[in-house]
Design a protein around this motif. Structure first.
Motif, PDB file in Angstrom:
ATOM      1  N   TRP A   1     -17.076  45.030 -12.384  1.00  0.00           N
ATOM      2  CA  TRP A   1     -16.792  45.389 -13.775  1.00  0.00           C
ATOM      3  C   TRP A   1     -17.055  44.291 -14.786  1.00  0.00           C
ATOM      4  O   TRP A   1     -16.949  44.526 -15.974  1.00  0.00           O
ATOM      5  N   ILE A   2     -17.447  43.082 -14.369  1.00  0.00           N
ATOM      6  CA  ILE A   2     -18.083  42.145 -15.288  1.00  0.00           C
ATOM      7  C   ILE A   2     -19.555  42.526 -15.316  1.00  0.00           C
ATOM      8  O   ILE A   2     -20.219  42.512 -14.279  1.00  0.00           O
TER       9      ILE A   2
ATOM     10  N   TYR B   1     -17.784  36.557 -21.038  1.00  0.00           N
ATOM     11  CA  TYR B   1     -18.115  37.656 -20.142  1.00  0.00           C
ATOM     12  C   TYR B   1     -17.559  38.967 -20.693  1.00  0.00           C
ATOM     13  O   TYR B   1     -16.428  39.005 -21.197  1.00  0.00           O
TER      14      TYR B   1
ATOM     15  N   ILE C   1     -16.307  42.832 -19.870  1.00  0.00           N
ATOM     16  CA  ILE C   1     -15.714  43.643 -18.805  1.00  0.00           C
ATOM     17  C   ILE C   1     -15.648  45.081 -19.283  1.00  0.00           C
ATOM     18  O   ILE C   1     -15.255  45.357 -20.419  1.00  0.00           O
TER      19      ILE C   1
ATOM     20  N   TYR D   1      -9.860  46.657 -16.732  1.00  0.00           N
ATOM     21  CA  TYR D   1      -9.214  45.347 -16.729  1.00  0.00           C
ATOM     22  C   TYR D   1      -8.337  45.154 -15.487  1.00  0.00           C
ATOM     23  O   TYR D   1      -8.436  44.136 -14.786  1.00  0.00           O
TER      24      TYR D   1
ATOM     25  N   HIS E   1     -10.391  44.776 -12.332  1.00  0.00           N
ATOM     26  CA  HIS E   1     -11.059  43.475 -12.272  1.00  0.00           C
ATOM     27  C   HIS E   1     -10.077  42.359 -11.965  1.00  0.00           C
ATOM     28  O   HIS E   1     -10.386  41.436 -11.176  1.00  0.00           O
TER      29      HIS E   1
END
Length: 278
Positions: free
Chosen positions: A62-63, A99, A101, A106, A109
């Protein structure tokens, strides 16, 4: 190679791909400003670029975009205010990493990033000769564009070849004042500031607290209810336009500027600018 090294749990990846948000909006960000310890600048840069940028960030779920920035000594000396609640001294923090996301991911991650950083520490893949000056995960609050619908959007910002970036941190007295400030910035102050300037957009974020099981070398985030973090994406090197546009970068009431810090992009795979940090 051990059985654990071979175990990728592929079936779980197939199941997870079918659920949850997967849009392109930068719903969250990791913004981290770090100061390598004197004498360790080259080692830090090589570790971060050759290993940590990938294993500690871009390879994580998810980045989806990242970019590193650097403040050479002449850029550090442009920072203000002299007394900053963010950096002491205000010149601290040579490198900035940003970065994006995916919105709504959130929590997913964070579970991964805490676990992988524990593993990286255990495996001796963390460079310890550095200080986290300003490191926070952040929730996206707004993006203001200079040119309306024309040009790159915020989800392009870390891939578009912008020539510079300004990190601006603004504090308020409380959550109500922060909400008031955000509205003023979004609707009046930033559109006026952006008009005719070298900045194509400003992204605004609210910091979020780090989990209790974070790495001990990263301090807990301060001012999570009262602070806004702004990233100004520049089409020019900030040194060429600082005096005309950003030397007096301010904030409307009820905001209090605690840091204005210009950066230029690093050149991945090189040590360019490392000899200009001190």
């Amino acid at each position: 190679m051990s059985d654990d090294d071979n175990d990728t749990r592929s079936e779980e990846y197939a199941r997870l791909a079918a659920v949850g948000p997967y849009g392109v909006r930068p719903g969250h960000a990791l913004i981290t400003m770090v100061e390598p310890h004197p004498g360790h600048e080259y080692a830090y840069n090589r570790w971060y670029e050759d290993d940590h940028y990938y294993a500690g960030a871009m390879a994580m779920p998810w980045i989806y975009a990242g970019r590193r920035w650097v403040a050479t000594r002449d850029l550090q000396l442009l920072r203000h205010p002299e007394k900053s609640a963010v950096a002491a001294p205000v010149t601290a923090g040579c490198y900035l990493s940003t970065y994006w996301i995916t919105e709504g991911r959130y929590d997913d991650h964070m579970k991964w990033t805490v676990a992988i950083n524990k593993r990286l520490n255990r495996d001796g893949r963390v460079h310890q000769a550095r200080t986290h000056v300003f490191t926070a995960f952040q929730d996206h609050a707004a993006t203001v564009y200079r040119d309306g619908a024309a040009g790159p959007r915020d989800h392009h910002a870390l891939d578009h070849p912008y020539a510079g970036l300004i990190l601006q941190v603004i504090d308020t007295e409380g959550p109500r004042e922060r909400a008031e400030l955000l509205e003023r910035l979004r609707t009046h102050h930033l559109p006026r500031r952006l008009a005719g300037s070298p900045a194509a957009m400003v992204t605004l974020f609210r910091p979020t607290p780090l989990p209790g099981d974070r790495m001990t070398y990263v301090k807990q985030v301060e001012a999570v209810d009262t602070r806004l973090t702004l990233l100004w994406f520049l089409e020019q090197d900030p040194r060429t336009c600082w005096a005309d546009h950003f030397a007096t970068l301010d904030a409307p009431a009820p905001g209090r500027v605690e840091l204005v810090a210009p950066f230029i992009p690093t050149v991945p795979g090189t040590d360019r600018y490392v000899d200009q940090l001190r």
